[in-house]
Structures are given as C-alpha cells and as structure tokens.
Design an enzyme around this catalytic site. Sequence first.
Site, PDB file in Angstrom:
ATOM      1  N   ASP A  83      99.285 -72.726   1.345  1.00  0.00           N
ATOM      2  CA  ASP A  83     100.235 -73.368   0.428  1.00  0.00           C
ATOM      3  C   ASP A  83     101.425 -73.892   1.217  1.00  0.00           C
ATOM      4  O   ASP A  83     102.236 -73.124   1.741  1.00  0.00           O
ATOM      5  CB  ASP A  83     100.698 -72.362  -0.638  1.00  0.00           C
ATOM      6  CG  ASP A  83     101.535 -73.050  -1.706  1.00  0.00           C
ATOM      7  OD1 ASP A  83     101.133 -73.028  -2.880  1.00  0.00           O
ATOM      8  OD2 ASP A  83     102.600 -73.623  -1.363  1.00  0.00           O
ATOM      9  N   ARG A 120     101.671 -77.630  -9.503  1.00  0.00           N
ATOM     10  CA  ARG A 120     100.277 -77.595  -9.916  1.00  0.00           C
ATOM     11  C   ARG A 120     100.013 -76.303 -10.666  1.00  0.00           C
ATOM     12  O   ARG A 120     100.288 -75.216 -10.153  1.00  0.00           O
ATOM     13  CB  ARG A 120      99.436 -77.622  -8.632  1.00  0.00           C
ATOM     14  CG  ARG A 120      98.178 -78.372  -8.728  1.00  0.00           C
ATOM     15  CD  ARG A 120      97.598 -78.538  -7.352  1.00  0.00           C
ATOM     16  NE  ARG A 120      97.171 -77.280  -6.744  1.00  0.00           N
ATOM     17  CZ  ARG A 120      96.080 -77.163  -6.017  1.00  0.00           C
ATOM     18  NH1 ARG A 120      95.306 -78.209  -5.812  1.00  0.00           N
ATOM     19  NH2 ARG A 120      95.756 -76.027  -5.458  1.00  0.00           N
ATOM     20  N   ASP A 129     105.026 -72.763   0.099  1.00  0.00           N
ATOM     21  CA  ASP A 129     105.331 -71.371   0.447  1.00  0.00           C
ATOM     22  C   ASP A 129     105.573 -71.223   1.946  1.00  0.00           C
ATOM     23  O   ASP A 129     106.433 -70.446   2.374  1.00  0.00           O
ATOM     24  CB  ASP A 129     104.179 -70.454   0.019  1.00  0.00           C
ATOM     25  CG  ASP A 129     104.193 -70.205  -1.484  1.00  0.00           C
ATOM     26  OD1 ASP A 129     105.255 -70.364  -2.105  1.00  0.00           O
ATOM     27  OD2 ASP A 129     103.127 -69.863  -2.028  1.00  0.00           O
ATOM     28  N   THR A 133      94.570 -74.497 -14.149  1.00  0.00           N
ATOM     29  CA  THR A 133      93.927 -75.795 -14.441  1.00  0.00           C
ATOM     30  C   THR A 133      94.016 -76.757 -13.257  1.00  0.00           C
ATOM     31  O   THR A 133      93.279 -77.736 -13.208  1.00  0.00           O
ATOM     32  CB  THR A 133      94.598 -76.476 -15.645  1.00  0.00           C
ATOM     33  OG1 THR A 133      95.954 -76.802 -15.267  1.00  0.00           O
ATOM     34  CG2 THR A 133      94.593 -75.575 -16.872  1.00  0.00           C
TER      35      THR A 133
HETATM   36  O1  LIG Z   1      96.549 -82.808  -4.999  1.00  0.00           O
HETATM   37  P1  LIG Z   1      96.918 -81.666  -5.871  1.00  0.00           P
HETATM   38  O2  LIG Z   1      95.718 -80.866  -6.330  1.00  0.00           O
HETATM   39  O3  LIG Z   1      97.786 -82.065  -7.034  1.00  0.00           O
HETATM   40  O4  LIG Z   1      97.718 -80.622  -4.964  1.00  0.00           O
HETATM   41  C1  LIG Z   1      98.722 -81.024  -4.086  1.00  0.00           C
HETATM   42  C2  LIG Z   1     100.058 -80.522  -4.533  1.00  0.00           C
HETATM   43  O5  LIG Z   1     100.094 -79.091  -4.439  1.00  0.00           O
HETATM   44  C3  LIG Z   1     101.224 -78.720  -3.651  1.00  0.00           C
HETATM   45  O6  LIG Z   1     102.348 -78.530  -4.424  1.00  0.00           O
HETATM   46  P2  LIG Z   1     102.522 -77.212  -5.348  1.00  0.00           P
HETATM   47  O7  LIG Z   1     101.989 -77.443  -6.737  1.00  0.00           O
HETATM   48  O8  LIG Z   1     101.982 -76.020  -4.624  1.00  0.00           O
HETATM   49  O9  LIG Z   1     104.096 -77.122  -5.518  1.00  0.00           O
HETATM   50  P3  LIG Z   1     105.184 -76.629  -4.444  1.00  0.00           P
HETATM   51  O10 LIG Z   1     105.372 -77.767  -3.486  1.00  0.00           O
HETATM   52  O11 LIG Z   1     106.378 -76.366  -5.274  1.00  0.00           O
HETATM   53  O12 LIG Z   1     104.646 -75.399  -3.766  1.00  0.00           O
HETATM   54  C4  LIG Z   1     101.383 -79.890  -2.705  1.00  0.00           C
HETATM   55  O13 LIG Z   1     102.630 -79.912  -2.065  1.00  0.00           O
HETATM   56  C5  LIG Z   1     101.122 -81.069  -3.602  1.00  0.00           C
HETATM   57  O14 LIG Z   1     102.253 -81.502  -4.326  1.00  0.00           O
HETATM   58  O1  LIG Z   2      95.550 -76.509   0.093  1.00  0.00           O
HETATM   59  C1  LIG Z   2      96.500 -76.798  -0.662  1.00  0.00           C
HETATM   60  C2  LIG Z   2      96.316 -77.417  -1.903  1.00  0.00           C
HETATM   61  C3  LIG Z   2      97.397 -77.711  -2.665  1.00  0.00           C
HETATM   62  N1  LIG Z   2      98.632 -77.389  -2.220  1.00  0.00           N
HETATM   63  C4  LIG Z   2      98.835 -76.785  -1.040  1.00  0.00           C
HETATM   64  O2  LIG Z   2      99.982 -76.502  -0.659  1.00  0.00           O
HETATM   65  N2  LIG Z   2      97.762 -76.499  -0.280  1.00  0.00           N
HETATM   66 MG   LIG Z   3     102.885 -74.904  -3.421  1.00  0.00          MG
END
Ligand SMILES: O=P(O)(O)OC[C@H]1O[C@H](OP(=O)(O)OP(=O)(O)O)[C@H](O)[C@@H]1O
Ligand SMILES: O=c1cc[nH]c(=O)[nH]1
Ligand SMILES: [Mg+2]
Length: 209
Positions: free
Chosen positions: A200, A104, A203, A108
């Site tokens: 997150d 994400r 993380d 944006t």
């Molecule tokens: O519903 P959304 O607004 O799209 O957000 C949700 C997404 O955000 C997080 O991933 P992230 O982009 O943090 O990637 P990561 O798993 O690599 O940390 C989570 O694991 C989802 O995939």
């Molecule tokens: O709260 C949130 C939103 C998006 N992705 C995450 O990991 N946590």
């Molecule tokens: Mg993430």
Amino acid sequence: MENVFIMDHPLIQHKISIIRNKNTGTNEFRKLIEEIAILMGYEALRDLPLEDVTVETPIETCQSPMISGKKLAVVPVLRAGLGMVNGITTLVPSAKIGHIGLYRDPVTHEPHEYYCKLPDPIEQRQIVLVDPMLATGGSAVAAVDFIKQHGGKNIKCMFIIAAPEGMERLHKAHPDVQIYIGHLDRELNENAYICPGLGDAGDRIFGTK
Ligand SMILES: O=P(O)(O)OC[C@H]1O[C@H](OP(=O)(O)OP(=O)(O)O)[C@H](O)[C@@H]1O
Ligand SMILES: O=c1cc[nH]c(=O)[nH]1
Ligand SMILES: [Mg+2]
C-alpha cells in the site's frame, strides 16, 4: 497502445526495485518516490510548448526559448499522490497544485471521493495527475472524470507502478489522456493489490501501517 508510455530508464527501474523491498523504511521510501517522480516528470514533460523570449546575456541580446502558456497544474490523488508532488515542482517550481481526495473501499475496491480542489481556471493548463499506483484503474478514471467535469482538457497521468487491468481501463475510458508508467507489473491479486507491486503506497509513504 497510443498515449501509453512505459518508462525504461535504468535509474527509474533501479529505484523502483528499492521501493518494492518490504524492508525499505518510510524515510527512504518517501525520498525515492520523489526522485522517481522527478525522473518520470523529465520524460513526461518533454513536449511542453516553448516560446522565444528576449534575454540580455552579459554579451548581447538574444532570443531564447522558455516554457509558454498558462502555468502547469500538478494534481495528486490523495493520499499517496502527495509523495510525487515535490518531484514535479522541483522541475516546474511555478506549477499550481490541485488535490483530489479518493480512497478505495477495501471490500468493493470502488473509489470514494472526499475532496476536490483544482486551480482555476483549469481549461488551458497542462494538468499532470500523479499517483504511485494504478491498480483496477477505478481511482484514476474517477480522478480524470473530475478534472474533465471541471473543464480540464490537456491531461497527463503518471503512475510509478501499474497493473495491466488498470492501464487498459484508464486508456479505454480516456484515450485522449497520456499515461506514463514507471513499471508495468504482472497482475492484480484477489484483493486488487498489484503483484509483485510494493504493497500500500499510502501507508508506506506516511508510515501508517
Ligand atoms: O486503481 P485502483 O484500484 O483505484 O487503486 C489505486 C488507488 O489505491 C491507492 O490509494 P488508496 O485507496 O489506498 O488511498 P490512500 O492513498 O489514501 O492510501 C493508490 O494510491 C491509488 O489511488
Ligand atoms: O497494490 C496496490 C493497489 C492499490 N493501492 C496501493 O497502494 N497498492
Ligand atoms: Mg492506500
């Protein structure tokens, strides 16, 4: 809302409360994500089709049900979805595993694809998309779009925590998809993080912050 299932099992709720706690460390967090995936998977897979097979017990031969059809495919949304894969393969060891890489954009909040590899053929498989978090719904909608573009039809999605905004967006974009949610949280904040949420998920699973 048809095709949306919000879990109420006390074990799921208890474990979600522990992973919400900011003092829960990476090791425990990772284990609990896997345990919650097992408990949610048990609920989400209760309609898997069965067929009778012939089994010789030590006593006699009988007809006994086993899961039928092509092998299930579990598809984590990278990275955080990886934490749920072992939970599903604990239940269905023969499952194939696909991967969809999405992150994400921090400004944006739009999803960006960087990887997609799905088991082939995908058409007749039960697909279980896993991601701990459903926030705006942008990543989940994009992931289901990819699966459908590759021919996937029978899709279930599992999220440990969801925001109402993401749940509604995903259901509106893909009403045929069954959505399983461990807990429906209150809202998104101005950075599109789920409140109260758990921060997150990626993380916290991988210890990257
Ligand atoms: O519903 P959304 O607004 O799209 O957000 C949700 C997404 O955000 C997080 O991933 P992230 O982009 O943090 O990637 P990561 O798993 O690599 O940390 C989570 O694991 C989802 O995939
Ligand atoms: O709260 C949130 C939103 C998006 N992705 C995450 O990991 N946590
Ligand atoms: Mg993430």
